[in-house]
Write an enzyme that holds these catalytic residues in place. Sequence first.
Site, PDB file in Angstrom:
ATOM      1  CG  ASN A  21       4.393   5.519   2.479  1.00  0.00           C
ATOM      2  OD1 ASN A  21       3.750   5.558   1.447  1.00  0.00           O
ATOM      3  ND2 ASN A  21       5.703   5.640   2.496  1.00  0.00           N
ATOM      4  N   PRO A  46       0.787  -1.238   0.000  1.00  0.00           N
ATOM      5  CG  PRO A  46       0.193  -0.829   2.238  1.00  0.00           C
ATOM      6  CD  PRO A  46       0.973  -1.764   1.373  1.00  0.00           C
ATOM      7  CB  THR A  47       4.296   2.154   0.888  1.00  0.00           C
ATOM      8  OG1 THR A  47       5.040   1.353  -0.037  1.00  0.00           O
ATOM      9  CG2 THR A  47       4.178   1.432   2.211  1.00  0.00           C
ATOM     10  CB  CYS A  48       3.653   6.721  -1.893  1.00  0.00           C
ATOM     11  SG  CYS A  48       1.973   7.133  -1.493  1.00  0.00           S
ATOM     12  CG  ASP A  49       9.367   2.831  -2.081  1.00  0.00           C
ATOM     13  OD1 ASP A  49       9.721   2.317  -3.168  1.00  0.00           O
ATOM     14  OD2 ASP A  49      10.165   3.252  -1.239  1.00  0.00           O
TER      15      ASP A  49
END
Length: 377
Positions: free
Chosen positions: A367, A323-326
């Site tokens: 995050n 789910p992270t923005c990575d």
Amino acid sequence: MATQRVLDFLASRRPAGPCLIVDLDVVAENFRAFEKALPQSKIYYAVKANPAPEILRLLARMGSSFDTASVAEIEMALDAGATAERISFGNTIKKERDIARAYELGIRLFAVDCVEEVEKIARAAPGAQVFCRVLTDGEGAEWPLSRKFGCVPTMAVDVLRHAASLGLDAYGVSFHVGSQQTDLSAWDRALGDAKKVFSTLAGEGIVLRMVNMGGGFPTRYLRDVPAAEVYGQAIFEALSKHFGNVIPETIIEPGRGMVGNAGVIKSEVVLISRKADNDNVRWVYLDIGKFGGLAETMDEAIRYPILTERDGDEKGACVLAGPTCDSADVMYEKSPYPLPLSLTIGDEVLIEGTGAYTTTYSAVAFNGFEPLRSYVI
Ligand SMILES: Cc1ncc(COP(=O)(O)O)c(C=O)c1O
């Protein structure tokens, strides 16, 4: 894998967010299986696999010893009821002040793989027992531990000779055949190397007494793995082949094999989407990914079984991501994961075989996500 106790816990407690549930009965069963499979070997549970206090207390009660990687892990093992003589400081990379602290806590068994580390131990833990780790190639392992740890057998001879000359007890040799090792002959090759070190030093009057055969015992992910007794038999045969009837004391350090199949992660589907209208691979985003505890999906090394409530339906390939923005937070893409076509946003999934190397790999607040919660039942 997802035992009835785990399923009942999830149904009655309905914990929110991703979490790991560990069934202690399975850990106890695994411990007994190792005892039975390798009755002559002392078991040092590799605390790094899962240091939950409930697991450490159970294993301490059952008579396990502990392989630790840091002072903090030593303290956890002591708090769980292990006495210092049941704890090994098994990391080959230690600060001298940590060696001194371990010595103060009563630890007398240390791993080394070079003369520089031996010198630290001679200064900070005088007279302690040391074992030297030899390199293995990690072939056959899904999570190889080669290169970073250990030295070639001829160097191990120099390291242990140096230890003896500094008044340390040159106790033995260790190796780790690589984690999730399914090639039984890996132990045979490593034991052959260990024997060479024993023989050379014996010729100089230094008599080693112990082989630490490390971890590597697999847990079941998507494929069946041989049972503990099959490993026990192969290892016993290799020991007899190389050491004849003068078999040294032996240690094993199971981590994954002790707790892997005892844990299940409950997760939720956050999003299912495609990158183009004609894309036939769906992207499935879970509320857990590489930074939430599934770090061993790195290079798609470990492939976990994933259960959904729609497993009877037709399946199609998915890229599985966290789910992270990575953008590194993608778990399976090179080999897409088959999941039911009917899978829907909000569905819960169970990720099995996640009792080892998950909670401690999860980021603290990357995050803004909480570290992986765990319930030990
Ligand atoms: C020194 C040592 N012993 C034992 C283990 C446990 O290995 P496994 O989880 O493959 O049993 C490890 C894992 O990294 C290790 O570094």
